[in-house]
Design an enzyme around this catalytic site. Structure first.
Site, PDB file in Angstrom:
ATOM      1  CE1 TYR A 154      -3.748   2.474   0.592  1.00 48.65           C
ATOM      2  CE2 TYR A 154      -2.100   2.991   2.391  1.00 48.65           C
ATOM      3  CZ  TYR A 154      -3.413   3.011   1.638  1.00 48.65           C
ATOM      4  OH  TYR A 154      -4.326   4.073   1.380  1.00 48.65           O
ATOM      5  CB  ILE A 155       3.723   2.350   2.157  1.00 41.14           C
ATOM      6  CG1 ILE A 155       2.942   2.034   3.234  1.00 41.14           C
ATOM      7  CG2 ILE A 155       4.055   2.932   1.492  1.00 41.14           C
ATOM      8  CD1 ILE A 155       2.081   3.194   3.590  1.00 41.14           C
TER       9      ILE A 155
END
Length: 253
Positions: free
Chosen positions: A157-158
Site C-alpha cells: 500500500y505504501i
C-alpha cells in the site's frame, strides 16, 4: 444552484460508489459541476446519481474497472460524449490491504493493490490527459499520507501511494504548458469502507492512529472531497505537481 467552485465544469470521479468518491460526487455537484461517476457497483452508482439529480445536479454514471485501460478510456469518452468536454477528474479509486509484515506478504495482495492503486491511476491519467490536451483541465489523484511517510506492515500500500505521488509529479511537469494541472491529495485516516473494515480487523488501530494525529480524530470523507474540489477549481491556477496533505497534521509529527 448558486455559483460554486466548479460551476460550468464537467468532472469525472472514479471510485464513486462509496467513501471519499461518493462524498466527492456530492461536494462537486454542490459546487456546480456536472459529474460522471465511475465505479464497479452499479446499484450504488445508480442510487447516488438519483440522489444528485433530485438535488438539481447534472449527473451520470458508468460502470467500469479502472484497472482496465479500455474501461478507463470508455469512461472518459462517455464523459466527453455526455457533457461535451472533460474539465476535471478525481482519480480516487483504490484499495487498502491487510496489515502484514513484508516478508509474509503474498503475491496476490501485492498485485491487487498495485494494479488498482497504480495501474488504475495510470490508465485514467492517459485517457483524461488526451481528452484535455486541446483545452486544458485539472486532475487530482488520491494518494495518502502513506505516499509521504512509511507505515509498518503495509508495504505494498505504501509503495502504491508513493507511486501515485510520482505519477502526479511526472504528469504535472510534462503537461504544464498544455494547460493541464495535476495535483494530489494525501488524506490521513478518513472514515470509509476501507478504514472501517481495517479498524474492525485491527482493534485499537484507530485510537493508535488518532493519537498520532495532532487533531486527534478521523476525518470525514467530505473534508477530503472539499480539498479536491479546490484543487480542481480555477482558484489555484498556479498550483500543479503539489501533494496536499489533508491529515489533521499527521505528517508534521
Amino acid at each position: 444552484m448558486d455559483k460554486g467552485l466548479l460551476t460550468g465544469k464537467a468532472v469525472l470521479v472514479t471510485g464513486a460508489s462509496s467513501g471519499i468518491g461518493a462524498a466527492a460526487a456530492r461536494v462537486f455537484a454542490q459546487e456546480g459541476a456536472a459529474v460522471l461517476l465511475v465505479a464497479r457497483r452499479q446499484e450504488r452508482l445508480a442510487a447516488l446519481v438519483d440522489e444528485l439529480r433530485t438535488e438539481g445536479a447534472r449527473a451520470e454514471y458508468v460502470v467500469a474497472d479502472v484497472t482496465s485501460r479500455e474501461d478507463a478510456a470508455m469512461a472518459v469518452k462517455s464523459a466527453v460524449g455526455t457533457f461535451g468536454r472533460l474539465d476535471g477528474a478525481f482519480n480516487n479509486a483504490g484499495v487498502g490491504g491487510d496489515r502484514t509484515p513484508l516478508h509474509q506478504m503474498d503475491n496476490e495482495t501485492y498485485d491487487t493493490i498495485m494494479d488498482t492503486n497504480v495501474r488504475g491511476v495510470f490508465n485514467c491519467l492517459r485517457a483524461e490527459i488526451a481528452a484535455m490536451l486541446e483545452h486544458g483541465g485539472a486532475i487530482v489523484n488520491n494518494s495518502s499520507v502513506g505516499g509521504l511517510v512509511a507505515i509498518p506492515t503495509a508495504a505494498p500500500y505504501i509503495a502504491s501511494k508513493h507511486a501515485v505521488v510520482g505519477l502526479t509529479r511526472a504528469a504535472a511537469d510534462e503537461y504544464a504548458q498544455q494547460g493541464i494541472r495535476v495535483n494530489a491529495v494525501a488524506p490521513g485516516t478518513t472514515r470509509s469502507e476501507i478504514t472501517t473494515d481495517w479498524f474492525a480487523r485491527n482493534p485499537g488501530l484507530e485510537d493508535m492512529v488518532n493519537s498520532m494525529t495532532p487533531q486527534g480524530r478521523t476525518a470525514e470523507p467530505e473534508e477530503i472531497a472539499a480539498a479536491a474540489a479546490w484543487l480542481l477549481s480555477d482558484r489555484c491556477p498556479f498550483l500543479t505537481g503539489t501533494v496536499l496533505p489533508v491529515d489533521g497534521g499527521f505528517v508534521n509529527q
